[in-house]
Design a protein around this motif. Structure first.
Motif, PDB file in Angstrom:
ATOM      1  N   HIS A 124       0.802  -1.219   0.000  1.00 14.77           N
ATOM      2  CA  HIS A 124       0.000   0.000   0.000  1.00 14.77           C
ATOM      3  C   HIS A 124       0.836   1.270   0.000  1.00 14.77           C
ATOM      4  CE1 HIS A 124      -3.727  -2.229   0.394  1.00 14.77           C
ATOM      5  NE2 HIS A 124      -3.220  -2.906   1.394  1.00 14.77           N
ATOM      6  N   GLY A 125       2.171   1.158  -0.116  1.00 12.16           N
ATOM      7  CA  GLY A 125       2.990   2.352  -0.214  1.00 12.16           C
ATOM      8  C   GLY A 125       4.162   2.329   0.741  1.00 12.16           C
ATOM      9  N   ARG A 126       4.970   3.413   0.693  1.00  7.10           N
ATOM     10  CA  ARG A 126       6.226   3.453   1.446  1.00  7.10           C
ATOM     11  C   ARG A 126       6.314   4.587   2.464  1.00  7.10           C
ATOM     12  NH1 ARG A 126      10.154  -0.014  -0.643  1.00  7.10           N
ATOM     13  NH2 ARG A 126       9.612  -0.965  -2.634  1.00  7.10           N
ATOM     14  N   THR A 127       5.244   5.332   2.663  1.00  8.84           N
ATOM     15  CA  THR A 127       5.230   6.270   3.783  1.00  8.84           C
ATOM     16  C   THR A 127       4.850   5.507   5.054  1.00  8.84           C
ATOM     17  OG1 THR A 127       2.955   6.869   3.204  1.00  8.84           O
ATOM     18  CG2 THR A 127       4.724   8.288   2.371  1.00  8.84           C
ATOM     19  N   SER A 128       4.908   6.164   6.193  1.00  9.56           N
ATOM     20  CA  SER A 128       4.881   5.442   7.463  1.00  9.56           C
ATOM     21  C   SER A 128       3.630   4.569   7.640  1.00  9.56           C
ATOM     22  CB  SER A 128       4.993   6.430   8.627  1.00  9.56           C
ATOM     23  OG  SER A 128       5.110   5.741   9.840  1.00  9.56           O
ATOM     24  N   GLY A 129       2.461   5.179   7.549  1.00 14.03           N
ATOM     25  CA  GLY A 129       1.239   4.409   7.732  1.00 14.03           C
ATOM     26  C   GLY A 129       1.020   3.391   6.636  1.00 14.03           C
ATOM     27  N   ALA A 130       1.360   3.759   5.407  1.00 15.93           N
ATOM     28  CA  ALA A 130       1.198   2.845   4.281  1.00 15.93           C
ATOM     29  C   ALA A 130       2.108   1.631   4.413  1.00 15.93           C
ATOM     30  CB  ALA A 130       1.472   3.578   2.965  1.00 15.93           C
ATOM     31  N   VAL A 131       3.312   1.841   4.930  1.00 15.23           N
ATOM     32  CA  VAL A 131       4.228   0.716   5.174  1.00 15.23           C
ATOM     33  C   VAL A 131       3.646  -0.214   6.233  1.00 15.23           C
ATOM     34  CG1 VAL A 131       6.454   0.118   6.204  1.00 15.23           C
ATOM     35  CG2 VAL A 131       6.348   1.819   4.406  1.00 15.23           C
ATOM     36  N   ALA A 132       3.039   0.343   7.270  1.00 17.48           N
ATOM     37  CA  ALA A 132       2.431  -0.487   8.308  1.00 17.48           C
ATOM     38  C   ALA A 132       1.331  -1.379   7.737  1.00 17.48           C
ATOM     39  CB  ALA A 132       1.866   0.397   9.418  1.00 17.48           C
TER      40      ALA A 132
END
Length: 371
Positions: A124-132
């Motif tokens: 779902h992506g590579r920013t903090s929440g998206a990585v989680a």
């Protein structure tokens, strides 16, 4: 100072593009069947797209969201008409990861809950929440491991319901088609059951259509094959055909409060001009129908190859070709030597994400090279 290498690099620098072709400085032509990670939706340097961006930047390139921007209204209206979600509201940002971050935050605000359910092999992506939310321990730092995300197997509705019955989950997030995992298409019946069970427990359903949306699957959004309507839909990649833009579509029953979401660059004048041009071309040139037609033929022909082609998965022009053994990187290198760009997904899958305007003849060139 050196640039930080993000990926392993092809030994080429494209300097020009035209439709589904890119050219290097020496004039060598390459068939682009990867579209820069599914970003090139209407083809490189489409004349209408170029004219729209050039015309806008000659007038006003940027102003913040502290003023009215009629281009945002135009984009929302056209997107609503073409996607079938005219009664939803649109929040604009800059990327798919941002879209997913805002989608989850909005679901948490709406439900007053903390936890999120995601699926095995999700990306779902590579920013903090998206990585989680991403099921890949290689990219999850200790800072990203919040403990508020649970992963269950894709397609296991019983596992979903066991988790949601606790009443702790703000949202379930699922990709319309799992891309980075290797092009795995959720079963339509599972998607219908997922919509039912999220409603049952008051959990918001978020469809991540960052890679699978904007016509790639042969419908505007991949989840529309199952006939469901999620609460929040995230978008990016093909939305701007290379110009950074992302967004979320928000169901009418979710009422964002001013200040709840915000962005500096999101929905800027240039981004909106690019996104409107993309929708114009998709609609005028019937590119979603082309994606469905060419993709169906491609999948059918690829499945007939046999041999080391173990499995072909996908919908429309989102196709995964699984090769027998740990060999996709080597096969992609050999294809590159035949002037064909492709992508990878894991160790064994070649990923095809061409422009929606790609032709049968171009796909046949790939098939002949694979054989």
């Amino acid at each position: 100072m050196n640039c930080f290498d993000v990926y392993s690099l092809y030994d080429i620098e494209p300097v020009r593009g035209e439709g589904s072709w890119v050219f290097d400085a020496a004039g060598n032509r390459y068939l682009d069947l990867y579209g820069g990670h599914a970003v090139i939706s209407i083809g490189h340097a489409h004349p209408h797209y170029v004219k729209a961006i050039a015309g806008q930047v000659s007038k006003l390139g940027f102003y913040s969201n502290s003023v009215k921007n009629s281009l945002q209204t135009h984009l929302a209206q056209e997107l609503g008409e073409i996607s079938g979600y005219g009664d939803y509201s649109l929040f604009l940002c800059n990327s798919g990861a941002e879209a997913n971050e805002n989608a989850v935050k909005l679901a948490s605000f709406a439900t007053h809950r903390e936890k999120v359910l995601a699926f095995s092999k999700a990306f779902h992506g590579r920013t903090s929440g998206a990585v989680a939310l991403t099921d890949n321990p290689r990219i999850i730092s200790p800072f990203n491991a919040t403990g508020k995300v649970t992963f269950v197997p894709l397609g296991d509705i019983d596992a979903v319901e066991r988790e949601l019955a606790s009443g702790e989950y703000a949202a379930v997030i699922i990709e319309g088609i799992q891309g980075v995992a290797g092009i795995y298409v959720p079963d339509d019946r599972f998607m219908v059951s997922l919509r039912d069970v999220t409603r049952k427990y008051g959990t918001k359903l978020i469809l991540d259509e960052v890679q699978s949306g904007y016509g790639r699957s042969g419908r505007f959004f991949a989840h529309q094959h199952a006939g469901i309507c999620p609460d929040i839909i995230s978008m990016a990649k093909g939305m701007g055909n290379g110009f950074p833009i992302g967004g979320i579509l928000i169901a009418p029953d979710i009422k964002p409060v001013r200040g709840m979401l915000g962005t500096t660059f999101g929905g800027n004048h240039l981004a909106c001009a690019a996104a409107i041009a993309v929708l114009d071309v998709i609609d005028d040139e019937k590119l979603i129908a082309n994606a469905a037609r060419v993709g169906e033929t491609a999948i059918e022909h690829l499945r007939q190859i046999g041999g080391k082609v173990r499995e072909v998965r996908g919908r429309g022009l989102m196709i995964g070709v699984e090769i027998d053994g740990d060999a996709s990187a080597e096969r992609r290198r050999l294809l590159f030597e035949k002037n064909i760009f492709t992508g990878g997904a894991g160790a064994t899958t070649i990923r095809l994400l061409p422009a929606l305007s790609v032709s049968n003849d171009m796909i046949q060139q790939f098939i002949d090279a694979i054989k």
